[in-house]
Motif scaffolding. Structure first.
Motif, short mmCIF file in Angstrom:
data_model
loop_
_atom_site.label_atom_id
_atom_site.label_comp_id
_atom_site.label_asym_id
_atom_site.label_seq_id
_atom_site.Cartn_x
_atom_site.Cartn_y
_atom_site.Cartn_z
N GLU A 181 0.83 -1.21 0.00
CA GLU A 181 0.00 0.00 0.00
C GLU A 181 0.86 1.26 0.00
OE1 GLU A 181 -2.46 -0.56 3.40
OE2 GLU A 181 -3.77 -2.04 2.42
N ALA A 182 2.04 1.18 0.68
CA ALA A 182 2.92 2.34 0.73
C ALA A 182 3.44 2.73 -0.66
CB ALA A 182 4.09 2.07 1.66
N LEU A 183 3.54 1.72 -1.55
CA LEU A 183 3.98 2.00 -2.92
C LEU A 183 2.80 2.35 -3.83
CD1 LEU A 183 6.74 -0.71 -3.57
CD2 LEU A 183 7.01 1.68 -2.86
N GLY A 184 1.61 2.38 -3.23
CA GLY A 184 0.43 2.74 -4.01
C GLY A 184 0.02 1.68 -4.99
N ARG A 185 0.40 0.44 -4.74
CA ARG A 185 0.08 -0.65 -5.66
C ARG A 185 -0.59 -1.79 -4.89
NH1 ARG A 185 1.47 2.95 -8.33
NH2 ARG A 185 2.70 3.00 -10.24
N PRO A 186 -1.75 -2.26 -5.34
CA PRO A 186 -2.39 -3.40 -4.68
C PRO A 186 -1.69 -4.72 -4.99
CG PRO A 186 -3.66 -2.74 -6.60
CD PRO A 186 -2.57 -1.73 -6.45
N ALA A 187 -0.90 -4.74 -6.07
CA ALA A 187 -0.22 -5.99 -6.45
C ALA A 187 0.82 -6.36 -5.40
CB ALA A 187 0.44 -5.81 -7.82
N ALA A 188 1.10 -7.66 -5.34
CA ALA A 188 2.07 -8.17 -4.37
C ALA A 188 3.48 -7.97 -4.91
CB ALA A 188 1.80 -9.64 -4.09
N LEU A 189 4.08 -6.84 -4.59
CA LEU A 189 5.42 -6.54 -5.07
C LEU A 189 6.51 -7.06 -4.13
CD1 LEU A 189 4.95 -2.82 -6.21
CD2 LEU A 189 4.90 -4.86 -7.63
N TRP A 190 6.19 -7.16 -2.86
CA TRP A 190 7.20 -7.45 -1.85
C TRP A 190 7.25 -8.93 -1.50
CZ3 TRP A 190 10.43 -3.69 0.20
CH2 TRP A 190 10.10 -2.36 -0.09
N VAL A 191 8.43 -9.38 -1.12
CA VAL A 191 8.61 -10.74 -0.62
C VAL A 191 9.37 -10.68 0.71
CG1 VAL A 191 8.60 -11.88 -2.88
CG2 VAL A 191 10.76 -11.05 -1.93
N LYS A 192 9.08 -11.62 1.57
CA LYS A 192 9.81 -11.74 2.84
C LYS A 192 11.04 -12.61 2.60
CE LYS A 192 9.58 -14.07 7.31
NZ LYS A 192 10.63 -15.04 6.93
N GLU A 193 12.20 -12.15 3.02
CA GLU A 193 13.40 -12.97 2.92
C GLU A 193 13.40 -14.03 4.02
OE1 GLU A 193 15.27 -12.94 0.50
OE2 GLU A 193 15.55 -10.93 -0.32
N SER A 194 14.06 -15.16 3.74
CA SER A 194 14.15 -16.21 4.76
C SER A 194 15.54 -16.81 4.86
CB SER A 194 13.12 -17.32 4.46
OG SER A 194 13.35 -17.86 3.17
N GLY A 195 16.34 -16.71 3.82
CA GLY A 195 17.69 -17.28 3.84
C GLY A 195 18.64 -16.44 4.67
N ALA A 196 19.55 -17.12 5.39
CA ALA A 196 20.49 -16.43 6.28
C ALA A 196 21.35 -15.42 5.51
CB ALA A 196 21.38 -17.45 6.99
N ARG A 197 21.73 -15.77 4.30
CA ARG A 197 22.61 -14.89 3.54
C ARG A 197 21.94 -13.56 3.22
NH1 ARG A 197 25.49 -16.47 -2.29
NH2 ARG A 197 26.59 -14.49 -2.59
N ASN A 198 20.71 -13.59 2.72
CA ASN A 198 20.02 -12.35 2.38
C ASN A 198 19.62 -11.56 3.61
OD1 ASN A 198 20.22 -12.71 -0.37
ND2 ASN A 198 18.23 -13.73 -0.57
N LEU A 199 19.32 -12.27 4.71
CA LEU A 199 18.89 -11.58 5.92
C LEU A 199 20.02 -10.77 6.56
CD1 LEU A 199 16.53 -14.23 7.57
CD2 LEU A 199 15.89 -12.01 6.62
N ARG A 200 21.23 -10.99 6.12
CA ARG A 200 22.33 -10.14 6.63
C ARG A 200 22.21 -8.72 6.08
NH1 ARG A 200 26.38 -14.87 4.88
NH2 ARG A 200 25.93 -16.33 6.59
N HIS A 201 21.49 -8.54 4.98
CA HIS A 201 21.41 -7.23 4.33
C HIS A 201 20.00 -6.65 4.31
CE1 HIS A 201 25.38 -8.44 2.98
NE2 HIS A 201 24.85 -9.49 2.40
N ARG A 202 18.99 -7.50 4.32
CA ARG A 202 17.62 -7.00 4.19
C ARG A 202 16.66 -8.03 4.76
NH1 ARG A 202 19.20 -8.31 -1.47
NH2 ARG A 202 18.17 -10.28 -2.03
N ASP A 203 15.44 -7.55 5.07
CA ASP A 203 14.41 -8.44 5.59
C ASP A 203 13.24 -8.59 4.61
OD1 ASP A 203 15.67 -8.91 8.15
OD2 ASP A 203 15.20 -6.83 8.62
#
Length: 545
Positions: free
Chosen positions: A17-39
């Protein structure tokens, strides 16, 4: 705190909603490697489809960074990166909100019944001894019943177990299925169904003679009814069904279960995703070899009782169970005893004479039940299961087994028992209230993994596992009944990795207590997740192993 418990779905919805788009643009990270930089990440490819060149306007990036909400995780920073728009969570505050004092009662209102589902397991009517293929559908129905009840759904289990035969293997596997029934009410229901047969234009009287099966009351033309009603998804070979007293008794039991369901004017819960709880939904949980016979029963019920409930029948079909290396066809009870012997032998190899102590009998029984339940339920229900009876993977070391999950649950019990003894001996002070803990001490990678991948999404994992979405066409439905087992296996692997790497109960120095107490609070929440998830499998937590 007044913000409430954050959730994954609510946070993703707010990010979109913050991006003004109803489409599912975001994904939740789960791998340890990516979680070091982003969630959370809005991938570059997804952004390019809605923003020119994939470049998000600065005001939209600012809106993401300033997100707040009762169920939204506290966000720290939002940055444009080569991978896309990346968000990091303010982790100490997230630990505080998930591990700190509870904000109050959760919604929906506690105790409110939000629908009714009748789970029908025809395998329990089999006159022959139960086989592993029967056991799969029974275990699945038992697990699904627990998942639905955890979401506030009223569940009725059919058929009642006959008191004329032994059901020891079900009791050994902690399957709590109702037994016995009101014979008089069933007799009345069978009589009413016979009367309906007499008025049924699809039924033809059956004269006893050569080639006529004993006990057949009449024959019903299913195909003509299906064509008239435009029913889809049924086997094209359904045609004429010889109806017996046993057939009508099966329908009568289903009708009795429907009548026992509480009637409500409220809408059915989103977790069950059925049209209305004013009529309960019926789910036939069958193995693939029983599917044809159950479709016959389904259509006959629609013919004899054309009510709203018979139109809400759905079929949850289990794939085949292939048994390798059997010297002869194996029954469910033999399968249980074989796995129990293998678990005992594996325990003796690992623990030596200790595993031969009588106090270990209950432990080995529980490990056996866990091994079988995970063997049967950790695969998607529509897929084939292969049981290798000789080269078993039941050992206590395998990370994919129920025994491994129970082992890690017992490690947590041992940790807290050791801490409690140390408190009683004056080594450590008692664990302070959650509001007094310093969660900024939790900086180890594994600690965020446990919170972000397991504690945070766990309520939604249970909701998703209990979903029974109606079929887009036909009568077959698909459920995510493997979700809880897979979740527990992955949780056990990540917990084990963390526990092997981090020393929780350190030296009794006051300057180390803040970190130790924060870690104990985290692991106490992990223990609660283990217990809640295992309860849906009727598995008690082990205090030793």
């Amino acid at each position: 705190m007044g913000e409430g418990r954050p959730g994954v779905a609510a946070t993703l919805r707010a990010l979109n909603e913050a991006l003004g788009r109803p489409a599912a643009l975001w994904v939740k990270e789960s791998g340890a490697r990516n979680l070091r930089h982003r969630d959370f990440l809005a991938p570059r490819a997804a952004l390019s489809a809605v923003f020119p060149g994939g470049q998000v306007p600065p005001e939209a990036v600012s809106a993401v960074s300033s997100l707040r909400g009762p169920a939204v995780l506290p966000l720290q920073v939002c940055l444009q990166t080569p991978a896309g728009l990346a968000v990091q969570v303010r982790r100490p505050e997230a630990f505080q909100r998930l591990l700190g004092p509870l904000p109050g009662p959760a919604s929906p209102a506690a105790g409110a019944r939000t629908g009714c589902v009748v789970l029908h397991c025809p395998a329990l009517r089999s006159p022959a001894a139960l086989r592993p293929r029967h056991l799969r559908s029974v275990l699945l129905a038992d697990h699904l019943a627990q998942l639905l009840r955890a979401q506030g759904v009223c569940v009725r289990l059919v058929p009642a177990l006959s008191e004329e035969r032994s059901w020891d293997v079900l009791r050994q596997l902690r399957i709590y299925w109702p037994s016995g029934s009101d014979g008089s009410s069933l007799t009345d229901a069978v009589s009413a169904l016979k009367a309906a047969l007499g008025r049924c234009p699809c039924a033809a009287a059956c004269e006893q003679g050569p080639g006529t099966a004993e006990g057949v009351i009449c024959k019903v033309r299913l195909k003509s009814f299906m064509e008239q009603q435009g029913l889809l998804g049924y086997d094209p070979n359904l045609d004429v069904l010889p109806v017996t007293e046993g057939t009508l008794r099966s329908l009568a039991e289903l009708q009795e279960a429907v009548l026992q369901c509480p009637v409500s004017d409220s809408m059915a819960p989103p977790t069950s995703r059925f049209p209305s709880s004013s009529c309960c939904s019926i789910v036939h949980v069958v193995n693939c070899e029983e599917e044809f016979q159950q479709q016959q029963l389904d259509v006959l019920w629609r013919i004899l009782d054309p009510g709203a409930h018979t139109a809400l029948q759905n079929h949850l079909v289990c794939g085949p169970v292939k048994v390798t290396n059997p010297s002869s066809p194996i029954g469910a009870d033999q399968y249980f005893q074989l796995r129990k012997r293998q678990m005992y032998e594996a325990s003796v190899i690992k623990y030596g004479e200790l595993a031969q102590d009588k106090t270990w009998t209950e432990v080995i029984d529980t490990l056996t039940v866990a091994a079988i339940r995970f063997e049967m339920l950790s695969t998607a229900h529509r897929s084939q299961i292969t049981l290798d009876l000789e080269n078993s993977s039941i050992s206590t070391k395998g990370t994919k087994s129920g025994a491994f999950v129970m082992y890690n649950c017992a490690r947590l019990a041992t940790l807290f028992n050791n801490f409690q003894r140390a408190v009683e001996q004056g080594t450590y002070p008692p664990l302070p209230p959650a509001s007094e803990l310093n969660f900024s001490c939790l900086r180890e990678e594994g600690e965020w993994l446990l919170l972000f991948n397991y504690l945070l999404p766990f309520p939604e994992v249970l909701q998703q596992a209990a979903q029974l979405p109606p079929p887009s066409k036909g009568i077959r439905i698909t459920a995510n009944t493997e979700t809880v087992c897979k979740f527990l296996i992955q949780l056990s692997m990540d917990f084990s990795s963390y526990y092997n790497r981090v020393h929780i109960l350190g030296e009794p120095f006051p300057h180390l207590f803040d970190q130790m107490f924060a870690r104990l609070q985290l692991l106490g929440a992990v223990r609660d997740v283990f217990h809640s998830a295992l309860a849906t499998l009727h598995l008690p937590p082990l205090s030793q192993i």
